[in-house]
Design an enzyme around this catalytic site. Structure first.
Site, PDB file in Angstrom:
ATOM      1  N   TYR A   1      -9.244  -8.186  -5.219  1.00 39.64           N
ATOM      2  CA  TYR A   1      -8.062  -7.521  -5.753  1.00 39.64           C
ATOM      3  C   TYR A   1      -7.493  -8.262  -6.958  1.00 39.64           C
ATOM      4  CZ  TYR A   1      -7.527  -4.162  -1.942  1.00 39.64           C
ATOM      5  OH  TYR A   1      -7.698  -3.120  -1.073  1.00 39.64           O
TER       6      TYR A   1
ATOM      7  N   ARG B   1       0.839  -1.195   0.000  1.00 39.04           N
ATOM      8  CA  ARG B   1       0.000   0.000   0.000  1.00 39.04           C
ATOM      9  C   ARG B   1       0.878   1.250   0.000  1.00 39.04           C
ATOM     10  NH1 ARG B   1      -2.040  -3.564   3.860  1.00 39.04           N
ATOM     11  NH2 ARG B   1      -4.149  -4.379   3.444  1.00 39.04           N
TER      12      ARG B   1
ATOM     13  N   LYS C   1      -2.261  -2.229   7.825  1.00 41.44           N
ATOM     14  CA  LYS C   1      -3.646  -1.786   7.934  1.00 41.44           C
ATOM     15  C   LYS C   1      -4.497  -2.712   8.786  1.00 41.44           C
ATOM     16  CE  LYS C   1      -7.609  -0.512   5.054  1.00 41.44           C
ATOM     17  NZ  LYS C   1      -8.126  -0.438   3.651  1.00 41.44           N
TER      18      LYS C   1
ATOM     19  N   ARG D   1      -1.958  -1.836  -6.647  1.00 41.32           N
ATOM     20  CA  ARG D   1      -1.975  -3.000  -5.745  1.00 41.32           C
ATOM     21  C   ARG D   1      -2.794  -4.127  -6.382  1.00 41.32           C
ATOM     22  NH1 ARG D   1      -1.399  -4.919  -0.434  1.00 41.32           N
ATOM     23  NH2 ARG D   1      -3.286  -5.672   0.597  1.00 41.32           N
TER      24      ARG D   1
ATOM     25  N   HIS E   1      -3.533 -10.095   3.142  1.00 42.80           N
ATOM     26  CA  HIS E   1      -4.975 -10.338   3.269  1.00 42.80           C
ATOM     27  C   HIS E   1      -5.239 -11.543   4.173  1.00 42.80           C
ATOM     28  CE1 HIS E   1      -5.349  -7.848  -0.467  1.00 42.80           C
ATOM     29  NE2 HIS E   1      -6.416  -7.444   0.193  1.00 42.80           N
TER      30      HIS E   1
ATOM     31  N   HIS F   1      -4.022   3.067  -5.808  1.00 44.92           N
ATOM     32  CA  HIS F   1      -4.366   1.780  -5.188  1.00 44.92           C
ATOM     33  C   HIS F   1      -4.636   0.708  -6.247  1.00 44.92           C
ATOM     34  CE1 HIS F   1      -5.265  -0.433  -1.534  1.00 44.92           C
ATOM     35  NE2 HIS F   1      -6.331  -0.956  -2.108  1.00 44.92           N
TER      36      HIS F   1
END
Length: 324
Positions: free
Chosen positions: A311, A196, A221, A279, A302, A276
């Protein structure tokens, strides 16, 4: 039970209870002070002393307390403070809690949806959590959280954007016009690692092991740490950054990078491309390289496979050759 005293031109009244606590308030007229004291004594009799009556407090007051006591402990405090300031100034926050009906919240929801589904969702989440804290910890006398009574806006459709043919080259070509020499290395590093923006900008040399080809992220995150394997190209980027940086390989603050990225994509004619999205691009490339789900999840951080798939945007063309 009540004590009155004149202080700084006002009447201060103090109501004490040995097992419940103490409250005080100041008034211009003594009659107002006496009336308030009687109300507090009546509340003691009813067993609700120290509790917050829904009719006596506005949503804005609860949100302000939330911003002082709850928000500062969150990792995204700065962003949430910005959101809270906007919400506190919204007409919905001028309502007392007993006026905060499901109809009032539904009207707020429909109006806020004009600014986007995500903005509306985040506001409702803030209001709901604030009321939940007020009920469980601050003594708000409310049996039902009104936010739970309304239909929430659906989550926005997951973005499918990744780099198309020639777009990487366009970004690279226009990066020569960027005055900051760290911007393009950050873009390349993002595509190679799937990290990120905040993780890249906060990366420190002390947490990079070029021999092992890994970068350690102490706090991410999702609240946990992770170690990211570095591709040969990512290593090359770091080696080029090493001579011109000190503590951080990418010494750019968040706002400066945001502005530089906007200029870069605008010059490349890619205004719909978000940083983003890189990513998304990186994670999809990992799958195209043949990495397994656990391996990609280890790199991306994740914990939820469903979110990982959001994603992932494999292209049909890339599968045709494998089927052949």
């Amino acid at each position: 039970m009540a004590t009155f005293r004149k202080r700084n031109g006002k009447w201060q009244v103090i109501v004490r209870h040995k097992s419940i606590g103490t409250v005080s308030q100041s008034f211009i007229a003594k009659t107002q002070a006496v009336k308030w004291a009687l109300e507090q004594e009546e509340r003691i009799e009813r067993g609700v002393f120290g509790c917050i009556e829904p009719s006596e407090i506005a949503l804005s007051e609860l949100l302000q307390r939330y911003s002082k006591e709850i928000t500062p402990a969150k990792r995204g405090a700065a962003i949430e403070m910005y959101r809270l300031r906007r919400l506190i100034n919204d007409p919905i926050s001028s309502l007392s809690i007993d006026q905060l009906t499901s109809q009032a919240l539904a009207s707020f929801r429909d109006k806020r949806l004009r600014d986007g589904h995500r903005a509306c969702q985040l506001d409702l989440i803030l209001i709901r959590h604030c009321l939940r804290i007020a009920i469980s910890e601050w003594g708000l006398m409310l049996s039902v959280n009104p936010v739970d009574q309304i239909k929430k806006p659906p989550s926005p459709k997951a973005r499918q954007r990744r780099l198309n043919g020639g777009e990487y080259e366009r970004l690279e070509a226009t990066s020569n016009l960027t005055q900051n020499p760290h911007i393009w290395p950050i873009v390349v590093f993002a595509i190679e690692t799937g990290m990120r923006r905040g993780e890249i900008l906060g990366l420190e040399w002390d947490n990079i092991d070029l021999k092992r080809r890994t970068a350690f992220l102490p706090l991410t995150k999702n609240g946990s740490s992770r170690e990211v394997p570095l591709s040969p190209k990512a290593i090359s980027v770091l080696q080029q950054q090493r001579p011109r940086t000190k503590t951080h390989p990418f010494p750019v603050n968040s706002n400066a990078f945001r502005l530089a990225w906007v200029r870069l994509r605008s010059r490349a004619g890619l205004n719909d491309l978000r940083f983003h999205d890189l990513r998304h691009e990186a994670i999809t490339r990992f799958f195209e390289l043949g990495l397994s789900i656990p391996e990609v999840a280890l790199i991306s951080g994740h914990k939820d496979v469903k979110m990982l798939f959001r994603y992932t945007h494999l292209k049909v063309d890339s599968l045709v050759s494998k089927l052949a």
